[in-house]
Scaffold this motif. Structure first.
Motif, mmCIF file in Angstrom:
data_model
loop_
_atom_site.group_PDB
_atom_site.id
_atom_site.type_symbol
_atom_site.label_atom_id
_atom_site.label_comp_id
_atom_site.label_asym_id
_atom_site.label_seq_id
_atom_site.Cartn_x
_atom_site.Cartn_y
_atom_site.Cartn_z
ATOM 1 N N ASP A 165 0.823 -1.207 0.000
ATOM 2 C CA ASP A 165 0.000 0.000 0.000
ATOM 3 C C ASP A 165 0.858 1.259 0.000
ATOM 4 N N SER A 166 1.950 1.225 0.732
ATOM 5 C CA SER A 166 2.861 2.368 0.764
ATOM 6 C C SER A 166 3.522 2.596 -0.604
ATOM 7 N N MET A 167 3.920 1.523 -1.268
ATOM 8 C CA MET A 167 4.522 1.638 -2.594
ATOM 9 C C MET A 167 3.502 2.159 -3.605
ATOM 10 N N VAL A 168 2.270 1.672 -3.511
ATOM 11 C CA VAL A 168 1.212 2.135 -4.407
ATOM 12 C C VAL A 168 0.923 3.615 -4.155
ATOM 13 N N ASP A 169 0.872 4.019 -2.870
ATOM 14 C CA ASP A 169 0.670 5.438 -2.536
ATOM 15 C C ASP A 169 1.752 6.299 -3.172
ATOM 16 N N ASP A 170 2.989 5.863 -3.042
ATOM 17 C CA ASP A 170 4.119 6.619 -3.584
ATOM 18 C C ASP A 170 3.990 6.797 -5.099
ATOM 19 N N ILE A 171 3.707 5.705 -5.796
ATOM 20 C CA ILE A 171 3.561 5.768 -7.256
ATOM 21 C C ILE A 171 2.334 6.600 -7.629
ATOM 22 N N ASP A 172 1.233 6.394 -6.915
ATOM 23 C CA ASP A 172 -0.001 7.125 -7.207
ATOM 24 C C ASP A 172 0.192 8.630 -7.044
#
Length: 131
Positions: free
Chosen positions: A68-75
């Motif tokens: 979720d943290s990686m997705v947040d960063d990319i998003d």
């Protein structure tokens, strides 16, 4: 006794290209068919995978929180660029996707991220490595 599986496989290999026109299409031409959002999101996904593989190795398994943290960063990096492509998406966001374009974009990022992490792993052979 005839080996039917082998014969069927060989017949399949001799199928004329008229049945599989995508095989004739050059890979570059197929790459250009991806929507613009893919070309915006995928480089960020590749950078994140490079960073995670360098830090944790190719067999890295993120926890749900880490994913979720990686997705947040990319998003956060691609959100504005990808939103420009989906001006007409607002009309159907509540009916079809339940969370709108942001949820859809995050799901797409998650799929690409997990697929990329899986594709970076060395192939698994039941007989072991090195053969």
């Amino acid at each position: 006794m005839e080996d039917y599986a082998y014969r069927n496989y060989m017949q399949m290999m001799n199928v004329p290209n008229q049945y599989s026109p995508m095989m004739e299409m050059p890979q570059d031409q197929l790459q250009t068919m991806f929507p613009r959002c893919y070309h915006v999101i995928m480089p960020e996904v590749a950078r994140m995978c490079d960073r995670m593989c360098a830090q944790y190795g190719p067999m890295f398994n993120p926890s749900r929180q880490m994913l979720d943290s990686m997705v947040d960063d990319i998003d956060n990096r691609v959100g504005a660029d990808v939103d420009m492509d989906y001006q007409d998406f607002d009309g159907c966001e509540n009916r079809q996707f339940g969370g709108g374009r942001r949820r859809f974009r995050r799901d797409l990022i998650s799929i690409l991220l997990l697929r990329s992490l899986l594709n970076r792993r060395p192939p698994h052979h039941p007989w072991g490595y090195g053969y």
